[in-house]
Design a protein around this motif. Structure first.
Motif, PDB file in Angstrom:
ATOM      1  N   GLN A  64       0.837  -1.209   0.000  1.00  0.00           N
ATOM      2  CA  GLN A  64       0.000   0.000   0.000  1.00  0.00           C
ATOM      3  C   GLN A  64       0.867   1.253   0.000  1.00  0.00           C
ATOM      4  O   GLN A  64       0.572   2.226  -0.708  1.00  0.00           O
ATOM      5  N   ALA A  65       1.952   1.231   0.794  1.00  0.00           N
ATOM      6  CA  ALA A  65       2.844   2.387   0.848  1.00  0.00           C
ATOM      7  C   ALA A  65       3.526   2.608  -0.502  1.00  0.00           C
ATOM      8  O   ALA A  65       3.590   3.740  -1.000  1.00  0.00           O
ATOM      9  N   ILE A  66       4.025   1.529  -1.101  1.00  0.00           N
ATOM     10  CA  ILE A  66       4.704   1.655  -2.393  1.00  0.00           C
ATOM     11  C   ILE A  66       3.729   2.118  -3.466  1.00  0.00           C
ATOM     12  O   ILE A  66       4.076   2.932  -4.340  1.00  0.00           O
ATOM     13  N   SER A  67       2.494   1.631  -3.414  1.00  0.00           N
ATOM     14  CA  SER A  67       1.484   2.006  -4.408  1.00  0.00           C
ATOM     15  C   SER A  67       1.138   3.488  -4.346  1.00  0.00           C
ATOM     16  O   SER A  67       0.700   4.075  -5.339  1.00  0.00           O
ATOM     17  N   THR A  68       1.331   4.103  -3.167  1.00  0.00           N
ATOM     18  CA  THR A  68       1.037   5.537  -3.009  1.00  0.00           C
ATOM     19  C   THR A  68       2.316   6.371  -2.961  1.00  0.00           C
ATOM     20  O   THR A  68       2.322   7.483  -2.439  1.00  0.00           O
ATOM     21  N   ASN A  69       3.415   5.785  -3.507  1.00  0.00           N
ATOM     22  CA  ASN A  69       4.715   6.482  -3.597  1.00  0.00           C
ATOM     23  C   ASN A  69       5.280   6.873  -2.241  1.00  0.00           C
ATOM     24  O   ASN A  69       5.966   7.899  -2.112  1.00  0.00           O
ATOM     25  N   GLU A  70       5.017   6.063  -1.228  1.00  0.00           N
ATOM     26  CA  GLU A  70       5.637   6.265   0.081  1.00  0.00           C
ATOM     27  C   GLU A  70       6.813   5.300   0.169  1.00  0.00           C
ATOM     28  O   GLU A  70       6.668   4.136   0.510  1.00  0.00           O
ATOM     29  N   PHE A  71       7.998   5.798  -0.160  1.00  0.00           N
ATOM     30  CA  PHE A  71       9.164   4.933  -0.297  1.00  0.00           C
ATOM     31  C   PHE A  71      10.042   4.988   0.956  1.00  0.00           C
ATOM     32  O   PHE A  71      10.705   5.995   1.218  1.00  0.00           O
ATOM     33  N   VAL A  72      10.018   3.905   1.725  1.00  0.00           N
ATOM     34  CA  VAL A  72      10.822   3.756   2.930  1.00  0.00           C
ATOM     35  C   VAL A  72      11.536   2.415   2.830  1.00  0.00           C
ATOM     36  O   VAL A  72      10.938   1.423   2.390  1.00  0.00           O
ATOM     37  N   ASP A  73      12.796   2.382   3.251  1.00  0.00           N
ATOM     38  CA  ASP A  73      13.578   1.159   3.019  1.00  0.00           C
ATOM     39  C   ASP A  73      12.996  -0.074   3.694  1.00  0.00           C
ATOM     40  O   ASP A  73      13.154  -1.196   3.216  1.00  0.00           O
ATOM     41  N   LYS A  74      12.271   0.093   4.819  1.00  0.00           N
ATOM     42  CA  LYS A  74      11.714  -1.084   5.499  1.00  0.00           C
ATOM     43  C   LYS A  74      10.692  -1.807   4.618  1.00  0.00           C
ATOM     44  O   LYS A  74      10.539  -3.029   4.710  1.00  0.00           O
ATOM     45  N   HIS A  75       9.996  -1.061   3.751  1.00  0.00           N
ATOM     46  CA  HIS A  75       9.025  -1.698   2.863  1.00  0.00           C
ATOM     47  C   HIS A  75       9.724  -2.571   1.823  1.00  0.00           C
ATOM     48  O   HIS A  75       9.213  -3.627   1.445  1.00  0.00           O
ATOM     49  N   PHE A  76      10.891  -2.153   1.387  1.00  0.00           N
ATOM     50  CA  PHE A  76      11.641  -2.942   0.405  1.00  0.00           C
ATOM     51  C   PHE A  76      12.302  -4.151   1.071  1.00  0.00           C
ATOM     52  O   PHE A  76      12.491  -5.196   0.434  1.00  0.00           O
ATOM     53  N   ALA A  77      12.615  -4.007   2.365  1.00  0.00           N
ATOM     54  CA  ALA A  77      13.115  -5.162   3.112  1.00  0.00           C
ATOM     55  C   ALA A  77      12.027  -6.232   3.205  1.00  0.00           C
ATOM     56  O   ALA A  77      12.311  -7.438   3.133  1.00  0.00           O
ATOM     57  N   VAL A  78      10.768  -5.809   3.333  1.00  0.00           N
ATOM     58  CA  VAL A  78       9.650  -6.760   3.358  1.00  0.00           C
ATOM     59  C   VAL A  78       9.536  -7.467   2.012  1.00  0.00           C
ATOM     60  O   VAL A  78       9.332  -8.687   1.947  1.00  0.00           O
ATOM     61  N   LEU A  79       9.676  -6.712   0.913  1.00  0.00           N
ATOM     62  CA  LEU A  79       9.618  -7.330  -0.415  1.00  0.00           C
ATOM     63  C   LEU A  79      10.714  -8.383  -0.584  1.00  0.00           C
ATOM     64  O   LEU A  79      10.492  -9.448  -1.159  1.00  0.00           O
TER      65      LEU A  79
END
Length: 462
Positions: A64-79
């Protein structure tokens, strides 16, 4: 010999998962800052796959964060965690299926308890820098990646290389960094090795969670019989993994011994064996097909022996006969296999030992296929045979028996030969290593010896 044909059915049964991974990897090609509706649908599909799992909530928040252009490194760690989890599930499924076909029992899980120690603050800072850099790569995308995104990371990379706690991350990040640099700018996005590059990105991101921790080892004594060596090298590193049978405590276990060494371009022939002084007796025993009597060698839960040059030569053994006894289809033996570390559960890491016979060799250009007629066929993994190996396609084509590793790559199975029998003669990778080391003045007059002398001289001057 019914399993070769069934191997292809295994590949087809997992096709949807391969396609899902490929769709996710397309996001890394385009860049997460440039996703279109199809890419967003891919992220939603992955969300559905993880419904009801411990990763569901964090994955939903991240997508949801990535889809709304909220780019934080923890979200990419989840991916990265999610992609690794899919690969790990694939590894487990493929391994279980192929072992069932071969009549082998499932490998029992062993719980590994990692230490709860917090890494030092300087290590935390370095790992945070890596996460941010990896996020930048994911945002830009491999198709749009340029050198300006990579070069600023050099300073951090040098600090990581100097930190002993981060040696594994240093090796991975150094190779990843230089591979990207060599292939930029990208002229054709279709030529990007996206599966490989996203694999490397994933492992690098996972490595930022915390430094790798070596599991607890236990000393073991017994007789070791080496059956084959898997040799790998590139311009700056050479490594081999020896697969063997360890007879200890009234049972037989499959074990590995891995040795690695840094090298330079000038060391590009049989002299590479001079880089492994701790493996001299191991290589000598393998060359003579003699058992090594070992005492109190540390053994990890993964079946890896931490080798430091131990062992005394014992009685002879017949390599091919021992391979047939333990690794033919439906042998019914009680060989102990070790669990695979979580970080290594990826289809590319599958290496199931196998003994093959009664096949017909079919040559097609530079490829070799082993055929059992209606029972199926199996390709030789040419790309995994080292250019420094004593094995070559001509010898393999004349063989009647093979001991090797079942491998899985690009959606298909193949076999990597480690040793082959042509009538009564056995040829194997690394069988001449001991003779190279044993040559009089071999090190002194070699490139290795000259480089060691020069470096020693420089250190004395310093």
């Amino acid at each position: 010999m019914a399993f070769p044909g069934a191997l292809h059915q295994i590949s087809e049964s997992n096709q949807e998962i391969f396609e899902l991974i490929a769709s996710l990897d397309e996001c890394f090609i385009t860049g997460f800052a440039n996703l279109d509706e199809q890419h967003l649908q891919t992220l939603q599909s992955i969300e559905r796959v993880f419904t009801g799992t411990p990763l569901q909530q964090s994955l939903t928040e991240s997508t949801q964060a990535i889809s709304t252009n909220e780019f934080v490194d923890k979200h990419f760690a989840v991916l990265a965690t999610v992609r690794a989890a899919i690969q790990g599930a694939l590894f487990d499924t493929l391994q279980a299926q192929v072992r069932s076909l071969l009549g082998r029992a499932a490998i029992a899980e062993v719980e590994h308890k990692d230490a709860d120690e917090e890494p030092p603050n300087n290590v935390k800072v370095l790992l945070a820098s890596v996460r941010h850099w990896l996020m930048e790569i994911a945002l830009v995308g491999y198709a749009r990646l340029d050198i300006s995104t990579l070069v600023p990371f050099l300073g951090t990379l040098e600090q990581i290389q100097a930190e002993p706690l981060l040696i594994r991350q240093a090796a991975l990040l150094t190779g990843y960094f230089h591979e990207l640099m060599r292939n930029l700018p990208v002229a054709d996005s279709q030529a990007i090795p996206n599966y490989r590059w996203v694999d490397l990105w994933t492992q690098a991101m996972l490595g930022t969670m915390r430094p790798a921790i070596l599991p607890q080892s236990s000393p073991i004594s017994g007789n070791l019989e080496i059956l084959g060596l898997d040799l790998r090298q590139h311009a700056n590193l050479v490594s081999f993994t020896a697969y063997g049978l360890l007879n200890a405590n009234n049972q037989t276990q499959l074990v590995r011994v891995t040795q690695s060494a840094y090298k330079v371009d000038a060391i590009n022939n049989e002299q590479i064996w001079l880089l492994f002084p701790n493996a001299t007796n191991l290589l000598d025993a393998f060359a003579q097909n003699r058992r090594l009597q070992i005492k109190d060698v540390p053994l990890l839960p993964t079946g890896d022996l931490l080798w430091q040059g131990q062992g005394e030569l014992g009685e002879n053994y017949n390599l091919i006969k021992r391979a047939a006894e333990f690794f033919a289809e439906n042998t019914g033996n009680s060989l102990i296999y070790s669990t695979v570390a979580a970080c290594d559960r990826h289809p590319i890491q599958l290496a199931e030992p196998i003994y093959l016979s009664n096949y017909q060799v079919v040559k097609n250009d530079e490829n070799i296929v082993l055929s059992w007629g209606d029972a199926g066929e199996l390709s030789i993994a040419n790309e995994r045979i080292s250019s420094l190996s004593e094995l070559n396609l001509d010898i393999i084509a004349k063989s009647q028996q093979i001991f090797g590793l079942l491998r899985f790559d690009a959606g298909k199975w193949s076999v990597q030969p480690l040793a082959v029998a042509v009538k009564n003669k056995i040829t194997s990778t690394g069988q001449t290593a001991a003779s190279v080391i044993a040559k009089k003045d071999s090190i002194k007059n070699s490139v290795v010896g000259i480089l060691q002398e020069r470096s020693s001289r420089l250190l004395r001057k310093g």
